[in-house]
Design an enzyme around this catalytic site. Sequence first.
Site, PDB file in Angstrom:
ATOM      1  N   LEU A  11       0.812  -1.215   0.000  1.00  0.00           N
ATOM      2  CA  LEU A  11       0.000   0.000   0.000  1.00  0.00           C
ATOM      3  C   LEU A  11       0.845   1.264   0.000  1.00  0.00           C
ATOM      4  O   LEU A  11       0.302   2.374  -0.027  1.00  0.00           O
ATOM      5  CB  LEU A  11      -0.937   0.003   1.211  1.00  0.00           C
ATOM      6  N   ASP A  36      -7.383  -3.584  16.820  1.00  0.00           N
ATOM      7  CA  ASP A  36      -6.144  -2.888  17.192  1.00  0.00           C
ATOM      8  C   ASP A  36      -6.057  -1.604  16.378  1.00  0.00           C
ATOM      9  O   ASP A  36      -5.081  -1.340  15.680  1.00  0.00           O
ATOM     10  CB  ASP A  36      -4.928  -3.786  16.923  1.00  0.00           C
TER      11      ASP A  36
END
Length: 267
Positions: A82, A178
């Site tokens: 990414l 998370d």
Amino acid sequence: MRRTAERAAELLGGTLAMSERLQGGDVAEVLRIELADGRTAVVKADRRAEAEARMLEAIRRAGAPAPDILARAEGLLVMSDLGGSEGLAAASADLGGAILRLHAATGEAYGWETDHGFGPVAIPNGETEDWPTFWAERRLLPFCPTLPDDLAHAVEAAGLRLGEILPKRPRPALLHGDLWSGNVMTRAGRVTGLIDPACYHGHAEVDLAMLCLFGNPGDAFWEAYGPDAGHETRRPAYQLWPALVHLTLFGSGYRELVERCLSALPR
């Protein structure tokens, strides 16, 4: 590191040209690799790699962004690259919409199909009858045997009071588990992927609390997401768990954070 990178390149059917270690690999080995044909990928070596792959797939099914899974093998996960992240500020509104879509996906019960963990910290995910019991027995109380006596007593007392603080049966939303800024990849004002999940089904405010533990996602996030009234009051109960995780993983420097969460619980 070299062997992990070469193994990932083989899974992609290519030849390794270079590899570099990425930040954020506190509990696993995380690499970026480039193949001779110019392809790049992110590689994570962790004994829980297959579990994480299923979590990323669940996030994508919910309509939230996550990296593509390019290959997987025992203890190894190869994902789309990414690129870097530009931070939350410009992507605050897009993040609000992404998390809203994530939380719209629901499960039949609180928990997850398997237990999980952050390195040596276990994350039990077995179902419970109601949500306060889940948060007490699956998230807070497991830390008590390893805490100093005074903190252990305070956490036990907090666990007994959760029925007064948390809703009994909130909708079991799909949680990232998370959700802090380092696990949100952004570019050009958009969220490109939610990474490093520890998914389970539970009260959506868990993710919101984690996102505020070390900062705030900004007004545009809250406007796009639209949280329930009272979420700030419940926030310390949810932030107590990641505070305990940090205390366990990184030491006594996080004791003050644990104490702050405990003292902020509604009286």
